[in-house]
Write a protein that holds these residues in place. Structure first.
Motif, PDB file in Angstrom:
ATOM      1  N   LYS A  59       0.825  -1.216   0.000  1.00 29.59           N
ATOM      2  CA  LYS A  59       0.000   0.000   0.000  1.00 29.59           C
ATOM      3  C   LYS A  59       0.862   1.271   0.000  1.00 29.59           C
ATOM      4  O   LYS A  59       0.339   2.377  -0.066  1.00 29.59           O
ATOM      5  CB  LYS A  59      -0.903   0.025   1.236  1.00 29.59           C
ATOM      6  CG  LYS A  59      -1.863  -1.147   1.343  1.00 29.59           C
ATOM      7  CD  LYS A  59      -3.179  -0.841   0.681  1.00 29.59           C
ATOM      8  CE  LYS A  59      -4.266  -1.814   1.001  1.00 29.59           C
ATOM      9  NZ  LYS A  59      -4.086  -3.152   0.477  1.00 29.59           N
ATOM     10  N   LEU A  60       2.175   1.100   0.090  1.00 31.29           N
ATOM     11  CA  LEU A  60       3.076   2.254   0.058  1.00 31.29           C
ATOM     12  C   LEU A  60       3.067   2.861  -1.340  1.00 31.29           C
ATOM     13  O   LEU A  60       2.919   2.146  -2.331  1.00 31.29           O
ATOM     14  CB  LEU A  60       4.503   1.824   0.409  1.00 31.29           C
ATOM     15  CG  LEU A  60       4.758   1.401   1.855  1.00 31.29           C
ATOM     16  CD1 LEU A  60       6.103   0.695   1.966  1.00 31.29           C
ATOM     17  CD2 LEU A  60       4.700   2.595   2.789  1.00 31.29           C
ATOM     18  N   PRO A  61       3.254   4.183  -1.430  1.00 32.38           N
ATOM     19  CA  PRO A  61       3.316   4.808  -2.761  1.00 32.38           C
ATOM     20  C   PRO A  61       4.510   4.264  -3.555  1.00 32.38           C
ATOM     21  O   PRO A  61       5.537   3.908  -2.960  1.00 32.38           O
ATOM     22  CB  PRO A  61       3.518   6.293  -2.455  1.00 32.38           C
ATOM     23  CG  PRO A  61       3.275   6.465  -1.008  1.00 32.38           C
ATOM     24  CD  PRO A  61       3.405   5.139  -0.354  1.00 32.38           C
ATOM     25  N   PRO A  62       4.389   4.228  -4.870  1.00 33.95           N
ATOM     26  CA  PRO A  62       5.486   3.695  -5.703  1.00 33.95           C
ATOM     27  C   PRO A  62       6.822   4.403  -5.482  1.00 33.95           C
ATOM     28  O   PRO A  62       7.876   3.789  -5.586  1.00 33.95           O
ATOM     29  CB  PRO A  62       4.997   3.913  -7.143  1.00 33.95           C
ATOM     30  CG  PRO A  62       3.526   4.116  -7.036  1.00 33.95           C
ATOM     31  CD  PRO A  62       3.223   4.615  -5.662  1.00 33.95           C
ATOM     32  N   LYS A  63       6.777   5.687  -5.152  1.00 33.30           N
ATOM     33  CA  LYS A  63       8.018   6.446  -4.977  1.00 33.30           C
ATOM     34  C   LYS A  63       8.637   6.291  -3.585  1.00 33.30           C
ATOM     35  O   LYS A  63       9.704   6.835  -3.328  1.00 33.30           O
ATOM     36  CB  LYS A  63       7.766   7.936  -5.218  1.00 33.30           C
ATOM     37  CG  LYS A  63       7.463   8.283  -6.652  1.00 33.30           C
ATOM     38  CD  LYS A  63       7.298   9.805  -6.771  1.00 33.30           C
ATOM     39  CE  LYS A  63       6.923  10.225  -8.169  1.00 33.30           C
ATOM     40  NZ  LYS A  63       6.618  11.665  -8.220  1.00 33.30           N
ATOM     41  N   PHE A  64       7.965   5.575  -2.668  1.00 31.86           N
ATOM     42  CA  PHE A  64       8.498   5.431  -1.311  1.00 31.86           C
ATOM     43  C   PHE A  64       9.890   4.794  -1.372  1.00 31.86           C
ATOM     44  O   PHE A  64      10.082   3.758  -2.003  1.00 31.86           O
ATOM     45  CB  PHE A  64       7.577   4.559  -0.444  1.00 31.86           C
ATOM     46  CG  PHE A  64       8.089   4.354   0.962  1.00 31.86           C
ATOM     47  CD1 PHE A  64       7.870   5.320   1.929  1.00 31.86           C
ATOM     48  CD2 PHE A  64       8.799   3.212   1.306  1.00 31.86           C
ATOM     49  CE1 PHE A  64       8.345   5.139   3.222  1.00 31.86           C
ATOM     50  CE2 PHE A  64       9.286   3.031   2.594  1.00 31.86           C
ATOM     51  CZ  PHE A  64       9.047   4.002   3.557  1.00 31.86           C
ATOM     52  N   PRO A  65      10.887   5.416  -0.715  1.00 34.54           N
ATOM     53  CA  PRO A  65      12.263   4.895  -0.776  1.00 34.54           C
ATOM     54  C   PRO A  65      12.453   3.692   0.156  1.00 34.54           C
ATOM     55  O   PRO A  65      12.769   3.839   1.327  1.00 34.54           O
ATOM     56  CB  PRO A  65      13.109   6.097  -0.331  1.00 34.54           C
ATOM     57  CG  PRO A  65      12.191   6.898   0.553  1.00 34.54           C
ATOM     58  CD  PRO A  65      10.792   6.669   0.035  1.00 34.54           C
TER      59      PRO A  65
END
Length: 165
Positions: A142-148
């Motif tokens: 569920k994390l955004p695609p850009k989450f590092p």
């Protein structure tokens, strides 16, 4: 004992690396090296240039804690490098709490609405700390695609500052 928290840059890299690697490797036996964390060698370009920051907590000139923010989207950022030296943890000093409050203030001042983070399941005290501070667990998918993402992380949290208590 006087606690000072301030933004820090590359001139502190050596102290930051010493503090963090000791906690990761020796205290928690997490198999992570400086090669896995090149950001610690370039604090200013990695954290600051993208709109985040890196803070150090000092007691009488000694670095005893860190927290960093990586901005990865217009209104979203990730907490990184939240570490406090063992002998300075806990309610007595409240260093982790003060570091988090400074980071949250920075987010409010800079239009960041969501803070996310990843941690490791062996860090139970860290997870309790985030939960006490109203972070909600979130599934990795569920994390955004850009989450590092960090390879060691296996538990994730989110805090929406517009809904924070």
């Amino acid at each position: 004992m006087i606690l000072e928290i301030q933004p820090i840059g590359n001139i502190y890299s050596e102290q930051v690396i010493d503090l963090i690697l000791n906690i990761q490797q020796k205290e928690f036996n997490i198999p992570i090296t400086i090669e896995d964390q090149p950001d610690l060698l370039r604090i200013e370009s990695f954290y600051r240039e993208g709109g985040g920051n890196f803070w150090g907590a000092f007691i009488d000139g000694e670095l005893v804690g860190t927290i960093a923010l990586v901005k990865f989207d217009e209104k979203a950022a990730a907490i990184r490098k939240m570490f406090v030296k063992k002998e300075f943890r806990g309610k007595e000093h409240q260093i982790a709490q003060k570091l988090l409050e400074i980071l949250i203030s920075y987010c409010h001042e800079n239009g960041i609405d969501e803070i996310m983070l990843g941690t490791v399941s062996v860090l139970n005290a860290a997870m309790r700390f985030y939960e006490r501070n109203h972070f909600q667990k979130i599934e990795k998918d569920k994390l955004p695609p850009k989450f590092p993402l960090m390879s060691a992380d296996n538990v994730f949290y989110i805090l929406n500052l517009n809904q924070a208590v």
